[in-house]
Motif scaffolding. Structure first.
Motif, short mmCIF file in Angstrom:
data_model
loop_
_atom_site.label_atom_id
_atom_site.label_comp_id
_atom_site.label_asym_id
_atom_site.label_seq_id
_atom_site.Cartn_x
_atom_site.Cartn_y
_atom_site.Cartn_z
N CYS A 1 0.37 10.19 4.66
CA CYS A 1 0.96 8.88 4.99
C CYS A 1 0.99 7.99 3.77
O CYS A 1 -0.03 7.80 3.12
CB CYS A 1 0.12 8.13 6.01
SG CYS A 1 -0.20 8.99 7.51
N SER B 1 3.27 -0.40 12.93
CA SER B 1 2.37 -0.49 11.79
C SER B 1 1.84 -1.92 11.72
O SER B 1 2.50 -2.81 11.20
CB SER B 1 3.13 -0.14 10.50
OG SER B 1 3.45 1.24 10.51
N VAL C 1 -3.84 0.96 8.81
CA VAL C 1 -4.36 1.57 7.58
C VAL C 1 -5.59 0.79 7.13
O VAL C 1 -5.52 -0.44 7.00
CB VAL C 1 -3.31 1.51 6.45
CG1 VAL C 1 -3.90 2.08 5.16
CG2 VAL C 1 -2.07 2.29 6.82
N HIS D 1 -1.75 -3.04 10.91
CA HIS D 1 -2.55 -3.11 9.69
C HIS D 1 -3.37 -4.38 9.50
O HIS D 1 -4.01 -4.55 8.46
CB HIS D 1 -1.69 -2.88 8.43
CG HIS D 1 -0.87 -1.63 8.48
ND1 HIS D 1 -1.27 -0.50 9.12
CD2 HIS D 1 0.35 -1.35 7.96
CE1 HIS D 1 -0.33 0.44 8.99
NE2 HIS D 1 0.66 -0.05 8.30
N ALA E 1 -7.04 6.38 7.30
CA ALA E 1 -7.72 6.16 6.02
C ALA E 1 -6.64 5.95 4.95
O ALA E 1 -5.64 6.66 4.93
CB ALA E 1 -8.58 7.37 5.68
N PHE E 2 -6.85 4.97 4.11
CA PHE E 2 -5.88 4.67 3.05
C PHE E 2 -5.77 5.83 2.07
O PHE E 2 -6.76 6.36 1.58
CB PHE E 2 -6.32 3.40 2.31
CG PHE E 2 -5.53 3.11 1.06
CD1 PHE E 2 -4.17 2.84 1.13
CD2 PHE E 2 -6.16 3.12 -0.19
CE1 PHE E 2 -3.45 2.59 -0.02
CE2 PHE E 2 -5.43 2.85 -1.34
CZ PHE E 2 -4.09 2.60 -1.26
N ASN E 3 -4.55 6.25 1.80
CA ASN E 3 -4.30 7.33 0.84
C ASN E 3 -3.83 6.74 -0.48
O ASN E 3 -2.77 6.14 -0.54
CB ASN E 3 -3.22 8.27 1.37
CG ASN E 3 -3.66 8.97 2.65
OD1 ASN E 3 -4.72 9.58 2.69
ND2 ASN E 3 -2.87 8.85 3.70
N SER F 1 8.07 5.26 14.18
CA SER F 1 7.12 4.29 13.64
C SER F 1 7.87 3.18 12.92
O SER F 1 8.79 3.43 12.15
CB SER F 1 6.17 4.99 12.67
OG SER F 1 5.24 4.06 12.14
N THR F 2 7.44 1.95 13.16
CA THR F 2 8.16 0.81 12.56
C THR F 2 7.19 -0.30 12.17
O THR F 2 6.12 -0.44 12.74
CB THR F 2 9.21 0.25 13.55
OG1 THR F 2 9.78 -0.94 12.99
CG2 THR F 2 8.59 -0.11 14.91
N PHE G 1 0.81 -1.22 0.00
CA PHE G 1 0.00 0.00 0.00
C PHE G 1 0.84 1.27 0.00
O PHE G 1 0.32 2.37 -0.11
CB PHE G 1 -0.94 0.02 1.22
CG PHE G 1 -0.23 -0.43 2.49
CD1 PHE G 1 0.61 0.43 3.18
CD2 PHE G 1 -0.39 -1.74 2.95
CE1 PHE G 1 1.28 0.02 4.31
CE2 PHE G 1 0.29 -2.16 4.09
CZ PHE G 1 1.13 -1.28 4.77
N CYS G 2 2.16 1.14 0.16
CA CYS G 2 3.00 2.31 0.44
C CYS G 2 3.84 2.74 -0.75
O CYS G 2 4.56 1.93 -1.35
CB CYS G 2 3.90 2.01 1.64
SG CYS G 2 4.94 3.41 2.10
N TYR H 1 8.78 9.92 13.21
CA TYR H 1 9.60 9.22 12.22
C TYR H 1 8.65 8.36 11.38
O TYR H 1 8.53 7.16 11.57
CB TYR H 1 10.65 8.35 12.93
CG TYR H 1 11.83 9.15 13.49
CD1 TYR H 1 11.65 10.06 14.52
CD2 TYR H 1 13.12 8.96 12.98
CE1 TYR H 1 12.73 10.77 15.03
CE2 TYR H 1 14.20 9.67 13.49
CZ TYR H 1 14.00 10.58 14.50
OH TYR H 1 15.07 11.28 15.00
N GLY I 1 10.91 5.36 4.35
CA GLY I 1 11.88 4.43 4.91
C GLY I 1 11.42 3.74 6.17
O GLY I 1 10.43 4.12 6.79
N GLU J 1 -0.72 1.40 14.64
CA GLU J 1 -1.24 2.03 13.43
C GLU J 1 -1.94 0.98 12.57
O GLU J 1 -1.48 -0.17 12.49
CB GLU J 1 -0.09 2.65 12.63
CG GLU J 1 0.48 3.88 13.31
CD GLU J 1 1.77 4.28 12.64
OE1 GLU J 1 1.76 5.28 11.92
OE2 GLU J 1 2.77 3.58 12.83
N GLY K 1 8.14 9.29 7.83
CA GLY K 1 8.33 9.63 6.42
C GLY K 1 8.82 8.42 5.65
O GLY K 1 8.50 7.28 5.99
#
Ligand code: SAH
Length: 368
Positions: A360, A233, A276, A235, A311-313, A210-211, A134-135, A174, A178, A274, A176
């Protein structure tokens, strides 16, 4: 010439000693670099003219620069940052006005003089090797880890891009481009620059890493930065579903991740989960039940996480884009209701900055 930007306090004291100077000169340099963002030796007026000249003849101070900046309609500013070797990453500065009661209104940053907070979302790698489906950051080629100086400098550049907000409380996430814990050394060294009162002076409780959940690295982060918040994360509420979107989830399963969290020192059990919401894939009632099963497992070991539903972007480039779609508003609300009703503090986040691909999962550092 050696670049001083990114050196730790201890390294600058050592450098002072190597130059035959007393250690407090190292601390002064540290302050110039990180508290004041000073890059010009000639303006360090607490040093003698001869010392300034000597430093300038032997060292340089250089940090990444802003190549482009995009202002979102909702107050987020996305910065395209060019590193010394020409590679690009993105940083997002999110201002939010605080009302008189001290709560956040969630609106764009206030005009001159009003109390307002700044949240800076920093990148830790150029691209990401983990390829979560998703990323967007995982869909571009992975190039390298960022150094401590390259990570910390993003906060400096974001403060300059949002000066009103930077006068209020500052937060750093953190989140962004990576995976921070594939770069634990760079991340912990950057945390030391940000959290030091003579450096950026950002309280560690206002910083969150965030990891995807790399168990061994969670332990290392916890030992190095015991008060920094950790976001996982997740999910999905079961490993099979999780492994479908997150290849790394097949290697590290939830029990292993949770064990690492349980072993953290009690001081950094400020844990966020987190999640998504992917339409029809992990946002159904049975998915909420599975997630609750995991949350109760965590709670049983004394960890009460904050649950952050995102919410999924969507994004389209690089083609073909992600094999997912956003869910409906009703499904999101129902999911949130179930998690909240079970007694977990939870929020549904509609990301800021979507219109300029600053939200995100949309960061890929492509010039406009
Ligand atoms: N690699 C780390 C840091 C990135 S944080 C991590 O995974 O935690 C960015 C957050 O945004 C993560 O929770 C990530 O899963 C989430 N995210 C990624 N793509 C997204 C998308 N398209 N829409 C919404 N959130 C997304």
């Amino acid at each position: 010439m050696e670049n001083l930007y990114g050196l730790s306090h201890a390294e600058l004291i050592q450098l002072a000693e190597d130059l035959g100077l007393p250690p407090y000169r190292g601390r002064q340099l540290f302050r110039h670099l990180y508290r004041h963002g000073q890059t010009d030796f000639s303006e360090m007026t607490d040093f003698s003219a001869s010392l300034r000249a000597e430093l300038a003849s032997r060292f340089r101070i250089a940090h990444p620069r802003v190549a482009e900046s995009s202002q979102s309609g909702d107050g987020a500013v996305k910065l395209l940052i060019e590193l010394e070797d020409g590679l690009l990453v993105e940083t997002v500065a999110i201002g939010s006005r605080r009302d008189a009661a001290g709560g956040k209104s969630g609106r764009a940053q206030g005009a001159g003089g009003e109390a307002s907070d700044l949240t800076v979302c920093v990148s830790t790698q150029v691209g990401c090797p983990l390829a979560c489906t998703f990323c967007r950051s995982g869909a571009i080629p992975f190039r390298r880890n960022l150094t401590a100086g390259e990570i910390a400098a993003q906060v400096l550049l974001a403060e300059r891009a949002a000066p009103e907000a930077a006068r209020g409380r500052r937060n750093v996430v953190y989140m962004g481009m990576g995976e921070p814990l594939l770069n634990t050394d760079g991340v912990t060294a950057s945390l030391a620059l940000l959290a030091d009162a003579d450096g950026f002076g950002i309280p560690p409780r206002r910083i969150t890493v965030s990891t995807v959940g790399l168990p061994e690295e969670i332990g290392r982060l916890g030992a190095a930065a015991p008060q920094v918040g950790i976001a996982i994360s997740l999910h999905a509420g079961d490993d099979e579903t999780r492994g479908r979107f997150m290849p790394i989830g097949r290697r590290h399963r939830m029990p292993e991740i949770f064990e690492a969290l349980e072993n953290l020192p009690p001081s950094n059990r400020r844990i966020t989960i987190e999640y998504v919401l992917l339409g029809g894939e992990n946002d159904r009632p049975r998915d909420a039940r599975e997630l609750l099963r995991q949350l109760r497992r965590l709670a049983a070991s004394g960890i009460r996480p904050h649950v952050n539903l995102i919410a999924f972007n969507p994004w389209e480039d690089p083609a073909p884009g992600p094999p997912h779609r956003p869910g409906t508003e009703e499904d999101a609300e129902r999911f949130l209701g179930k998690v909240s009703a079970a007694g977990f503090v939870s929020t549904l986040r509609r990301s800021r900055g979507r219109d300029v691909l600053a939200a995100c999962g949309q960061l890929a550092a492509t010039p406009a």
